[in-house]
Design a protein around this motif. Structure first.
Motif, PDB file in Angstrom:
ATOM      1  N   PRO A  76       0.796  -1.234   0.000  1.00  0.00           N
ATOM      2  CA  PRO A  76       0.000   0.000   0.000  1.00  0.00           C
ATOM      3  C   PRO A  76       0.825   1.278   0.000  1.00  0.00           C
ATOM      4  CG  PRO A  76      -0.821  -1.561   1.642  1.00  0.00           C
ATOM      5  CD  PRO A  76       0.456  -2.125   1.123  1.00  0.00           C
ATOM      6  N   GLN A  77       2.057   1.229   0.552  1.00  0.00           N
ATOM      7  CA  GLN A  77       2.770   2.500   0.713  1.00  0.00           C
ATOM      8  C   GLN A  77       4.128   2.584   0.026  1.00  0.00           C
ATOM      9  OE1 GLN A  77       2.420   2.621   4.979  1.00  0.00           O
ATOM     10  NE2 GLN A  77       0.814   4.191   4.848  1.00  0.00           N
ATOM     11  N   THR A  78       4.523   1.520  -0.654  1.00  0.00           N
ATOM     12  CA  THR A  78       5.856   1.545  -1.269  1.00  0.00           C
ATOM     13  C   THR A  78       5.857   2.443  -2.511  1.00  0.00           C
ATOM     14  OG1 THR A  78       6.057  -0.745  -0.541  1.00  0.00           O
ATOM     15  CG2 THR A  78       7.755   0.076  -2.062  1.00  0.00           C
ATOM     16  N   PRO A  79       6.797   3.383  -2.576  1.00  0.00           N
ATOM     17  CA  PRO A  79       6.859   4.240  -3.777  1.00  0.00           C
ATOM     18  C   PRO A  79       7.085   3.411  -5.036  1.00  0.00           C
ATOM     19  CG  PRO A  79       8.286   5.091  -2.031  1.00  0.00           C
ATOM     20  CD  PRO A  79       7.819   3.740  -1.577  1.00  0.00           C
ATOM     21  N   ILE A  80       6.434   3.835  -6.115  1.00  0.00           N
ATOM     22  CA  ILE A  80       6.593   3.182  -7.415  1.00  0.00           C
ATOM     23  C   ILE A  80       7.029   4.248  -8.423  1.00  0.00           C
ATOM     24  CG2 ILE A  80       5.444   1.895  -9.275  1.00  0.00           C
ATOM     25  CD1 ILE A  80       3.359   0.972  -7.139  1.00  0.00           C
ATOM     26  N   ILE A  81       8.123   3.975  -9.119  1.00  0.00           N
ATOM     27  CA  ILE A  81       8.565   4.892 -10.173  1.00  0.00           C
ATOM     28  C   ILE A  81       8.209   4.305 -11.534  1.00  0.00           C
ATOM     29  CG2 ILE A  81      10.545   6.045 -11.267  1.00  0.00           C
ATOM     30  CD1 ILE A  81      12.001   5.896  -8.585  1.00  0.00           C
ATOM     31  N   LEU A  82       7.528   5.098 -12.357  1.00  0.00           N
ATOM     32  CA  LEU A  82       7.193   4.700 -13.726  1.00  0.00           C
ATOM     33  C   LEU A  82       8.110   5.474 -14.664  1.00  0.00           C
ATOM     34  CD1 LEU A  82       3.345   4.908 -13.236  1.00  0.00           C
ATOM     35  CD2 LEU A  82       4.669   2.824 -13.578  1.00  0.00           C
ATOM     36  N   THR A  83       8.834   4.749 -15.481  1.00  0.00           N
ATOM     37  CA  THR A  83       9.901   5.380 -16.255  1.00  0.00           C
ATOM     38  C   THR A  83       9.568   5.432 -17.739  1.00  0.00           C
ATOM     39  OG1 THR A  83      11.448   4.502 -14.627  1.00  0.00           O
ATOM     40  CG2 THR A  83      12.383   5.322 -16.700  1.00  0.00           C
ATOM     41  N   ASP A  84       9.844   6.580 -18.322  1.00  0.00           N
ATOM     42  CA  ASP A  84       9.679   6.758 -19.770  1.00  0.00           C
ATOM     43  C   ASP A  84      10.757   6.005 -20.548  1.00  0.00           C
ATOM     44  OD1 ASP A  84       7.450   8.346 -19.763  1.00  0.00           O
ATOM     45  OD2 ASP A  84       8.446  10.172 -20.461  1.00  0.00           O
ATOM     46  N   HIS A  85      10.492   5.792 -21.795  1.00  0.00           N
ATOM     47  CA  HIS A  85      11.487   5.336 -22.774  1.00  0.00           C
ATOM     48  C   HIS A  85      12.486   6.487 -22.950  1.00  0.00           C
ATOM     49  CE1 HIS A  85      13.246   3.833 -26.413  1.00  0.00           C
ATOM     50  NE2 HIS A  85      12.302   2.941 -26.660  1.00  0.00           N
ATOM     51  N   ASP A  86      13.780   6.178 -22.903  1.00  0.00           N
ATOM     52  CA  ASP A  86      14.779   7.260 -22.982  1.00  0.00           C
ATOM     53  C   ASP A  86      15.178   7.595 -24.420  1.00  0.00           C
ATOM     54  OD1 ASP A  86      16.384   5.046 -23.521  1.00  0.00           O
ATOM     55  OD2 ASP A  86      18.106   5.861 -22.449  1.00  0.00           O
ATOM     56  N   GLY A  87      14.525   6.965 -25.392  1.00  0.00           N
ATOM     57  CA  GLY A  87      14.763   7.343 -26.788  1.00  0.00           C
ATOM     58  C   GLY A  87      15.794   6.501 -27.503  1.00  0.00           C
ATOM     59  N   TYR A  88      15.959   6.805 -28.773  1.00  0.00           N
ATOM     60  CA  TYR A  88      16.932   6.141 -29.640  1.00  0.00           C
ATOM     61  C   TYR A  88      17.802   7.223 -30.271  1.00  0.00           C
ATOM     62  CZ  TYR A  88      13.360   2.413 -29.663  1.00  0.00           C
ATOM     63  OH  TYR A  88      12.437   1.463 -29.313  1.00  0.00           O
ATOM     64  N   SER A  89      19.074   6.909 -30.498  1.00  0.00           N
ATOM     65  CA  SER A  89      19.960   7.899 -31.142  1.00  0.00           C
ATOM     66  C   SER A  89      19.472   8.252 -32.530  1.00  0.00           C
ATOM     67  CB  SER A  89      21.379   7.362 -31.258  1.00  0.00           C
ATOM     68  OG  SER A  89      21.869   7.012 -30.002  1.00  0.00           O
ATOM     69  N   SER A  90      18.822   7.312 -33.180  1.00  0.00           N
ATOM     70  CA  SER A  90      18.360   7.557 -34.544  1.00  0.00           C
ATOM     71  C   SER A  90      16.989   8.202 -34.577  1.00  0.00           C
ATOM     72  CB  SER A  90      18.320   6.244 -35.325  1.00  0.00           C
ATOM     73  OG  SER A  90      17.517   5.310 -34.640  1.00  0.00           O
ATOM     74  N   GLY A  91      16.399   8.417 -33.414  1.00  0.00           N
ATOM     75  CA  GLY A  91      15.026   8.887 -33.427  1.00  0.00           C
ATOM     76  C   GLY A  91      14.800  10.224 -32.757  1.00  0.00           C
ATOM     77  N   PHE A  92      15.876  10.897 -32.355  1.00  0.00           N
ATOM     78  CA  PHE A  92      15.677  12.196 -31.745  1.00  0.00           C
ATOM     79  C   PHE A  92      15.020  13.134 -32.753  1.00  0.00           C
ATOM     80  CE2 PHE A  92      18.226  10.397 -28.556  1.00  0.00           C
ATOM     81  CZ  PHE A  92      18.060  11.155 -27.417  1.00  0.00           C
TER      82      PHE A  92
END
Lengths: 372, 372
Positions: B279-295
Motif C-alpha cells: 500500500p505505501q511503497t513508492p513506485i517509479i514509472l519510467t519513460d522510454h529514454d529514446g533512440y539515437s536515430s530517433g531524436f
C-alpha cells in the motif's frame, strides 16, 4: 478490391522495387579528389588509408609504423539523396580486442550533417570477410530527394582498411566531398588518442571533438607508442595546422626509461621543434588524465597515482620553463581541466565513451578559448 | 656482498614467497550465510546465481526464464586484508556480444568500499574455459593488514555463472558479508536495465545507482522481454522493496502488439497489482529514454521517434489516470528527466557508459527526492 487494398498493393509493389534497387558503388581509391579527410601526406602512402607517408617506414620504429596503418580519425565526406547507403569493406587485422567489440575496434560510424548539427545514423551490420554497414530509411522527404544531404563517415580506430566502397541507389545522386581546405587540428598521442576504448569510431575523443568544433582533425595516436619521439615530431613539423596537440604523457610513465630530466627534454624539444617551423601556431600540451586505479586514496594499485602524478609534475615544470623562455602561444590542458572520472575508464587506463566525452569536452573548452 | 645487495636479496626472497603464496578459496554456494546481494527469492533457485525462483519456470515465458539465468545486478560483499584477491569462475553462455566485449558481457567488477566511497580495483584478466580475474597490490598499508577492507563484486550482466570461487592469501583474513537487511530497490526492465551495453558490470545503470545510493538493488531486467507481464508482476509483488521501478517501455513499442489501450492497461494493472500488495511503497514509472536515430529532426530512420514518443504519451496518460484515481506515492521519471544524449548509445538503442551514467544520474535525483 477496395481502395485500401489497392494502396496496400501499390506499397507492396513499390517496396519490392526498392528492395531490388540496383546500387552504384564508389571507391575512394579511384577518386580524382582528395576524398579522405583527417589524413596528412595525402598521395604519399603505401596503403591508401595509412596515416604516415611511405618514407616514414624507414624513419619511425616498426611499432609506430604498424599503428599508422590503422584508420583512426580518417573520415569520408559525401553528399547523396539516396534513402539507402551501404558500405562494404575489408580490414587487415583482427576484428575485436579484449576490451573493444567489433563495432568499436573495426566498425564505422555515419553521421548526417545539417549545418553545424550532426545526426547519428543507425546501421544494420554484418561482420565477416567483408564487413557490411547498411543504412536504410534515410530522411524520406521531398526536399531530401531534391537536394540530398551531407554525410560524414568515421573509419575504424583499431583496424586497417584494405578496401572500401560506398554504395547508393543507382537512380540517386552521389557526390564525394573533398577534404576541407581549412587548417586541421593535429593531435600526436597514445592509444587514448587512437581511440581505445570508444564503443564506436564516432566516440573517440578526436571524433567527438571534430563534431563539436566541425573542423578537420588529424589523428596521430599510436597505441602504446605516442612517445614525443623526435622523428615523429619532425614529420609533424612538415604539416600546417590550426593547432598542434601533444598528448603523449600516458606512454611516457616509465621512470626507468624516461626519468624527469629526459621527459622534460622530450617535451621542451618537441615544442621548440614545432615552434621553429611554425612560429605562431598554438600548441596545446596535455596532462595525463589518470588511471581509475590510481586516483588519490586509491586502494587498488596506488602506485598508479605516482605514474601520472610524476609525468604531470614534469609537464608543469617544462611548461613553466618554456613560458619563461618566451615561447608564445603554448597552452596547458591540465589533469584538473580534464577532470577525468574514476569510472570513466573501461580497464582503468582507456576511456569508455563516458571518459572520451570528458576529454573531448575539456579540449573543446580550451580550443574555443584559443580560437576566440 | 654489500648492504644494498643484501636488501635486494631479501626483497627478491620475499617476493618469491609472495608469488608462491598459497591461496584459500571460498565458494558462495557453500556459504552458510546469504552471500549474494541483489538476489530475490534466495534459496529458491534452480541455479545458484539465477534471478527468478525455480517455480517461475512454469509461470513466465521461456524467454524471460532464459534471461533470469544471467547474473545481472548480483553482487558479493566480503571483507579481507589480503593484498591479492583472485576470482575464478565458469560461465554458461558465449563470452561476447557483437556490441559487448568479454569484459562487458561476461566480466566482473570489484570495488573496495570505504564508508560511502567506492574505489574501482584494477584486474588482470584471463578469458578461457575458466575465467580468471586477479587483483594484486591492494592497499599494502599497515592498517589494511590489521583491519582489512570491504569489497563489493559485481557479477556479469550478460552471462550465467556456473560456478565461482574467491581466493585470498591463506595467511590473510576473509569474511563474506551477508546481503544487507535494508529493503532493496527493485527494478523490472529491459536489456537496458539488464546492462546492455555497459563496458563492464559496474557500469550498468543499476550498478552505478547502487554505488551512488549505497543501497541494495534487485535487477529484474530481461533483455527484449521486460514487458510488464502480469505473471512477472505477480512474482515481484511477493517481494518487499524500498522502491519499485517499472522501466519496461522500450520492450513495448510495437503498436501492433501493444496498441495504446493495451499498453495503458498493462501500466495501470502493474501499478495497481503492486499497490494492492504494497500500500505505501513508492513506485517509479519510467519513460522510454529514446533512440539515437530517433531524436527530433532525425535524418536516419525518423520512424524511431514515433516508437518512443507514442509509448511515452501513453505513459503520461496512464500516470495521470492513476493519480486521478487516488493512487499515492507514484512517481514519473520522464524522457526529459533522463535527458539522454544522442551520442549516449552504442547501437542507437543500448546505452554506452555515457548513456548509462545519464540514466543513473536521473534515477539518483528522483530517488533522493522520494526518500527525503
Amino acid at each position: 478490391m477496395n481502395h485500401r487494398l489497392n494502396i496496400f498493393c501499390l506499397y507492396f509493389f513499390l517496396s519490392i522495387i526498392a528492395n531490388a534497387q540496383e546500387m552504384k558503388w564508389w571507391n575512394p581509391q579511384n577518386s580524382t579528389i582528395n576524398a579522405i579527410e583527417g589524413q596528412a601526406w595525402q598521395g604519399e602512402h603505401e596503403g591508401f588509408y595509412d596515416r604516415l607517408p611511405t618514407r616514414a617506414k624507414s624513419i619511425v620504429r616498426p611499432e609506430v609504423w604498424a599503428r599508422s596503418k590503422f584508420s583512426s580519425g580518417l573520415t569520408i565526406r559525401f553528399k547523396t539523396n539516396s534513402p539507402t547507403i551501404q558500405i562494404r569493406y575489408k580490414v587487415g587485422g583482427r576484428l575485436t580486442l579484449p576490451t573493444m567489440p567489433a563495432v568499436g575496434a573495426s566498425g564505422l560510424d555515419l553521421y548526417a550533417v545539417n549545418g553545424d548539427k550532426f545526426y547519428w545514423c543507425r546501421p544494420a551490420t554484418t561482420f565477416g570477410d567483408t564487413i557490411i554497414y547498411k543504412y536504410t530509411g534515410l530522411k524520406p522527404t521531398p526536399s531530401y530527394y531534391e537536394e540530398g544531404l551531407e554525410y560524414k563517415l568515421f573509419l575504424p580506430p583499431y583496424n586497417s582498411i584494405l578496401s572500401l566502397e560506398i554504395g547508393v541507389y543507382e537512380n540517386r545522386t552521389f557526390m564525394p566531398l573533398s577534404s576541407r581546405d581549412e587548417l586541421p587540428i593535429i593531435v600526436y598521442g597514445t592509444s587514448i588518442t587512437q581511440g581505445g576504448c570508444a564503443s564506436r569510431p564516432g566516440m573517440t575523443w578526436t571524433s567527438i571533438l571534430q563534431r563539436k568544433l566541425n573542423k578537420p582533425l588529424i589523428n596521430l595516436g599510436f597505441s602504446g607508442n605516442g612517445r614525443l619521439e623526435p622523428e615523429v615530431i619532425q614529420l609533424i613539423c612538415e604539416l600546417d595546422a590550426a593547432i598542434f596537440i601533444l598528448d603523449c604523457l600516458p606512454n611516457l610513465t616509465s621512470e626507468t626509461v624516461y626519468d624527469d630530466k629526459k621527459l622534460e627534454t622530450l617535451i621542451i624539444n618537441a615544442v621548440k621543434d614545432i615552434r621553429d617551423k611554425h612560429p605562431q601556431t598554438p600548441i596545446i600540451l596535455t596532462d595525463h588524465d589518470g588511471y581509475s586505479s590510481g586516483f588519490k586514496n586509491a586502494i587498488s594499485q596506488p602506485r598508479y597515482h605516482r605514474y601520472y602524478n610524476r609525468v604531470n609534475k614534469v609537464m608543469d615544470k617544462a611548461f613553466a620553463k618554456l613560458k619563461r623562455q618566451g615561447i608564445k602561444d603554448i597552452y596547458h590542458l591540465s589533469f584538473d581541466d580534464i577532470d577525468q572520472l574514476q569510472d570513466g575508464k573501461v580497464d582503468g587506463t582507456h576511456p569508455s565513451d563516458l571518459g572520451m566525452m570528458q576529454i573531448a569536452t575539456a579540449y573543446e573548452k580550451i580550443i574555443r578559448e584559443i580560437l576566440k
